[in-house]
Design a protein around this motif. Structure first.
Motif, PDB file in Angstrom:
ATOM      1  N   LEU A 425       1.084  -2.223 -12.252  1.00 59.07           N
ATOM      2  CA  LEU A 425       0.224  -1.804 -11.144  1.00 59.07           C
ATOM      3  C   LEU A 425      -0.865  -2.834 -10.869  1.00 59.07           C
ATOM      4  O   LEU A 425      -1.223  -3.072  -9.703  1.00 59.07           O
ATOM      5  N   PHE A 429      -1.409  -4.959  -7.254  1.00 62.31           N
ATOM      6  CA  PHE A 429      -2.608  -4.498  -6.548  1.00 62.31           C
ATOM      7  C   PHE A 429      -2.780  -5.197  -5.207  1.00 62.31           C
ATOM      8  O   PHE A 429      -2.972  -4.540  -4.170  1.00 62.31           O
ATOM      9  N   TRP A 456      -3.824   3.721  -1.102  1.00 60.69           N
ATOM     10  CA  TRP A 456      -4.962   2.794  -1.109  1.00 60.69           C
ATOM     11  C   TRP A 456      -6.106   3.335  -1.972  1.00 60.69           C
ATOM     12  O   TRP A 456      -6.694   2.598  -2.773  1.00 60.69           O
ATOM     13  N   PHE A 459      -5.112   3.236  -5.821  1.00 67.59           N
ATOM     14  CA  PHE A 459      -5.188   1.898  -6.410  1.00 67.59           C
ATOM     15  C   PHE A 459      -6.632   1.450  -6.565  1.00 67.59           C
ATOM     16  O   PHE A 459      -7.016   0.908  -7.613  1.00 67.59           O
TER      17      PHE A 459
END
Length: 927
Positions: A425, A429, A456, A459
């Motif tokens: 992840l 990003f 969005w 993250f």
């Protein structure tokens, strides 16, 4: 009958050959199924869906070998009983190079003479041209990869003299830089190998600190993906690209999840509001071409309601384009297809949509497609880690894997799975944030927009929260203070020639008298965060095993003083994503803002040099940042405000490709070197290694130790015996003995015993030339010193002829193996060659930073002889006098049983270390 059949075949074969005179004036025989010099690919309605035609086929081509232009148009229309005229134009590099007008009736196109709604349209025309009509097409452009051109067919009504249809297709010459199956596969294969090497260094080892150190020097997968994604997202700026750049960037689209698998695009098309199952383009007459002058009434012979009904009927029964027939010599397979919804007009490459069109991804589906592939990758990462654990466990049970280096990984599977998911992840990003912000700029449809907002936020808040929490965990063992300082700008010279301005904090200024005065351009007051630990012996971040377990996936690759760089990196990538994705509607602010941001970041990263590994620093700090600046700076020239020609834009495009291709080539080389270094890291618990690479491996271990600790390896220092009152026995060598000077003794006669009293003198007495070679260099030398520790070996009390024969045999042994591996005066080899029972001159526990044999610390005993130096000299003098008075033989009690032995002289002096592997049973090394 056979003759007739052969004649028919010969006639068919001859019918496929035509004669043609080319642009060079030479007449030659040509095959009808040959490829044209320029030909069209995908096509679209250049009236924005308002054409009065539905076209399923539009092909155009230009042949230089017989100077002809052809076009082929298939479709349907709602226009009835109307004569039309064609206008065909070919544009190359932004300018019209050829155009002509064509009458369907004079070209025997019966389906359009006149045009009727009841008859399908099938128009095919071959137009001969003169040499002066195509002289404007540059001959060099016909061979350049990714020809920047298009063909446009416009249809006009003769009665109204208005345009009623327009179709446009991109023209190519068959040569392209878009080779995702070759370039993408090679780069992807190297990336996968880098992932394996990095994963292996992360799971191998028995000590967390040592595992982190070796993992930090493997080639970073984050750096690899950042490089590949930076190349691809260079095409996300909102400028008009030359065709060569999107073709080049398509090779790296997979790194951002832009893999246009047709079934996947079709399955998500309904959710993203695009139509991936298009078989035609055009308006079919649903919208009038011109409301002025009654055009609709003159062209349509029926009411608008009836026209809409016919339009719907045609849509439901519209024929698809027929497949390529290889048995038909007049058919061709270079034809294009209708362009999908949401893509720019063929032959143009505007912004991110133009880049995505090269890989057949509609811009409205980009975010959803990237998110789907991210979920697939996350599942693959979890599956890969679990399967790796099962395979290693199976190898251990079957005893095919004898090492215990993977035991920690096998016993901590859940933690490794969680770290693998979080690291993936973190790598994704930038790509996800950029695609989500592009979805924001598009707005509709509502479904992808809502999903992009949620992703969005997850993250940003999720990874941002993890970063903040990692700071909290680290700072609770001390306190963070805000310190004041001044940032000075001073003159320096790069490579002692190039002047440049260096930034330095006032607190870091050198205060020596030899420091040359520097010209200061200015200074800025700044504040920085300073961490003060609570305890004096506070563990550094790379020595804290608990912190490494929890946040090593963030901080492990950075230097000890720059462990927090991952937080800066996250902020940098977020701002960069805001410029690229969020600034799509304002090209001027987007390009100039990103250019300034990259320059600022280069200066900061260059100053910090955060990575512990040299390869990661070389790419991430130097080459990657410079490549981003060059690419963004040259992209300024593509802004419409500057209005450069397409030829100049193509030249700038090739410069960008050269820069990025060089960066990609360096990445592949460094990946290969990283695989080798990771192999060396995995062999650190092995004594045997490839002999040519063994010195390189040891040097590599020393390098990563210095980088991890920031201190060079300690060098051995001589002990001051007079000052300490002690001396260290580093090596023991047999000196010439008295019996060596005696004549040979016949077999069967015993040699008189030699007393155990040793003459400890240094240096040893030189041997006469006639004397037999000393046993000091023998691998099986025995030490006759009664004062040696218990672990040492005492010299035999008597000698026989058998012993002398063995001595002669051993003296003839080759010493090549030992000489090739001996490293005199080297502390690192003393550490590498340690074995159980071997003594060392060090007095404190020695924690070897890295060895090819062990990762744990070892307690090395120290051999010291605490004897008064004056008393020792007195005893040596008395023994020497007694030996002379007795004629070379002195009486002394034996070690056991009261036997008498000849006195022997004994010398303690340094010697070159020998390889214990040469003769492990006989060789002894006392340190």
């Amino acid at each position: 009958m056979l003759y007739l059949l052969l004649s028919c075949l010969a006639g068919i074969s001859w019918a496929q050959i035509i004669n043609g005179t080319g642009l060079d004036g030479v007449t030659r025989q040509l095959h009808v199924s040959r490829y044209p010099t320029l030909y069209t690919r995908d096509f679209d309605d250049c009236m924005g869906g308002n054409s009065l035609f539905n076209a399923s086929k539009f092909d155009a081509a230009y042949y230089t070998d017989n100077l002809t232009v052809l076009f082929h148009l298939d479709g349907t229309t709602n226009v009835r009983d109307e004569s039309v005229i064609f206008h065909l134009a070919i544009e190359a590099y932004g300018e019209t190079r050829y155009n002509t007008t064509y009458e369907p009736c004079s070209g025997n196109i019966t389906t359009m003479c006149p045009m009727n709604a009841d008859d399908p349209i099938e128009a095919f025309g071959v137009i001969p041209i003169q040499r002066n009509e195509v002289v404007l097409i540059p001959s060099i452009s016909l061979n350049l990869p990714d020809f920047d051109g298009l063909a446009r067919l416009r249809i006009f009504s003769n009665s109204t003299e208005n345009q009623i249809a327009c179709f446009q297709a991109a023209m190519v010459n068959g040569q392209t830089l878009s080779q995702p199956h070759i370039v993408g596969s090679i780069v992807g294969g190297f990336t996968f190998l880098a992932v394996l090497a990095s994963f292996a260094t992360a799971i191998y080892g028995i000590k967390i600190v040592s595992m982190r150190m070796h993992y930090a020097h493997s080639f970073s997968v984050l750096v690899i993906f950042e490089t590949l994604q930076s190349i691809f997202f260079s095409g996300a700026l909102s400028v008009d690209w030359p065709s060569v750049l999107p073709a080049w960037w398509s090779n790296f689209a997979w790194s951002a999840g832009m893999i246009a698998e047709h079934s996947l695009i079709r399955s998500i098309s309904s959710f993203t509001g695009t139509n991936a199952n298009i078989s035609y383009v055009g308006g079919g007459g649903s919208v009038p071409a011109n409301t002025d002058g009654g055009v609709r009434g003159q062209i349509f012979g029926r009411s608008l309601a009836l026209a809409d009904t016919l339009y719907t009927t045609h849509l439901n029964s519209f024929p698809r384009r027929s497949e390529y027939n290889a048995s038909d010599p007049y058919d061709y397979n270079w034809r294009g297809s209708p362009r999908k919804d949401g893509m720019p007009m063929p032959g143009t490459w505007p912004g991110f949509g133009g880049t995505l069109s090269r890989v057949n991804v509609p811009i409205a589906s980009a975010f959803t497609l990237g998110l789907v592939w991210l979920l697939v990758i996350l599942g693959a990462v979890v599956l890969f880690i679990v399967v790796s654990n099962l395979v290693l466990s199976l190898l251990v049970k079957t005893k095919l894997l004898k090492t215990d280096g993977f035991d920690y990984f096998r016993s901590h599977l859940p933690g490794y799975v969680a770290v693998g998911v979080l690291r993936t992840l973190f790598i994704a990003f930038f790509a996800i944030m950029t695609l989500a912000m592009f979805q924001f700029s598009l707005g509709q449809p509502a479904g992808p927009l809502a999903v992009s907002v949620v992703v969005w936020a997850i993250f940003l808040l999720g990874l941002g929260g993890v970063v903040i929490y990692s700071w909290h965990i680290r700072s609770r063992e001390g306190k963070l203070e805000l310190e004041k300082d001044t940032l000075r700008f001073e003159t320096r010279k790069l490579f002692k020639v190039i002047p440049f301005i260096r930034t330095i904090r006032a607190s870091k200024l050198e205060t020596g008298q030899n420091e040359k005065p520097r010209r200061v351009f200015g200074s800025i007051p700044i504040r920085y965060v300073k961490f003060t630990p609570k305890e004096e012996n506070h563990k550094t971040v790379h020595q804290d095993e608990a912190y490494i377990k929890r946040f090593g996936w963030l901080s492990a690759r950075y230097r000890g003083t720059r462990w927090w760089f991952y937080s800066f990196y996250l902020v940098y990538q977020f701002v960069r994503a805001c410029f690229i994705g969020g600034g799509a509607q304002n090209p001027m602010a987007q390009v100039f803002g990103l250019f300034a941001w990259e320059i600022i970041i280069l200066a900061i990263i260059w100053k910090m040099r955060p990575f512990e590994g040299a390869r990661n620093t070389a790419v991430a700090v130097n080459m990657l940042s410079i490549s981003k600046i060059i690419t963004t700076g040259l992209s300024i020239g593509f802004l419409p405000e500057f209005g450069i020609s397409r030829v100049a834009a193509t030249i700038l495009g090739f410069i960008i490709i050269v820069v990025q291709a060089f960066l990609a080539a360096v990445i592949l080389v460094l990946v290969a070197l990283g695989i080798i270094s990771s192999w060396m890291s995995l062999s650190r618990n092995r004594e045997q290694f490839l002999k040519p690479l063994d010195p390189v491996r040891i040097a590599y271990y020393e390098h990563i130790h210095v980088q991890a600790t920031g201190q060079p390896l300690p060098e051995p220092k001589p002990q001051d015996d007079q000052e300490n009152g002690t001396f260290n026995v580093k090596n023991v060598r047999r000196a010439p003995k008295i019996e060596d000077e005696d004549p040979d003794i016949p077999d069967g006669q015993d040699i008189p015993d030699i007393p155990e009293t040793a003459d400890i003198t240094s240096p040893a007495s030189p041997e006469p030339d006639t004397m037999r070679r000393s046993r000091a260099n023998s691998a099986s030398s025995r030490y006759s010193v009664s004062s040696l520790p218990r672990g040492a070996r005492v010299h035999r009390a008597s000698w026989s002829s058998r012993d002398f024969a063995q001595w002669d045999a051993e003296m003839t042994r080759t010493e090549q193996n030992r000489a090739s591996r001996s490293r005199s005066n080297s502390l690192r080899m003393q550490a590498l060659n340690q074995r159980p029972g071997t003594l060392s001159p060090t007095s404190a526990p020695l924690k070897r930073p890295m060895t090819p044999t062990r990762e744990h610390s070892m307690e090395i005993p120290r051999l010291t002889v605490n004897t008064d130096v004056n008393e020792m000299e007195r005893r040596i003098s008395e023994e020497r006098n007694a030996e002379v008075s007795a004629g070379g033989l002195a009486e002394s009690p034996a070690a056991e049983g009261g036997e008498k032995r000849p006195a022997s002289r004994r010398t303690v002096s340094p010697m070159t270390p020998t390889d214990p592997e040469t003769n492990p049973e006989k060789d002894r090394k006392v340190e």
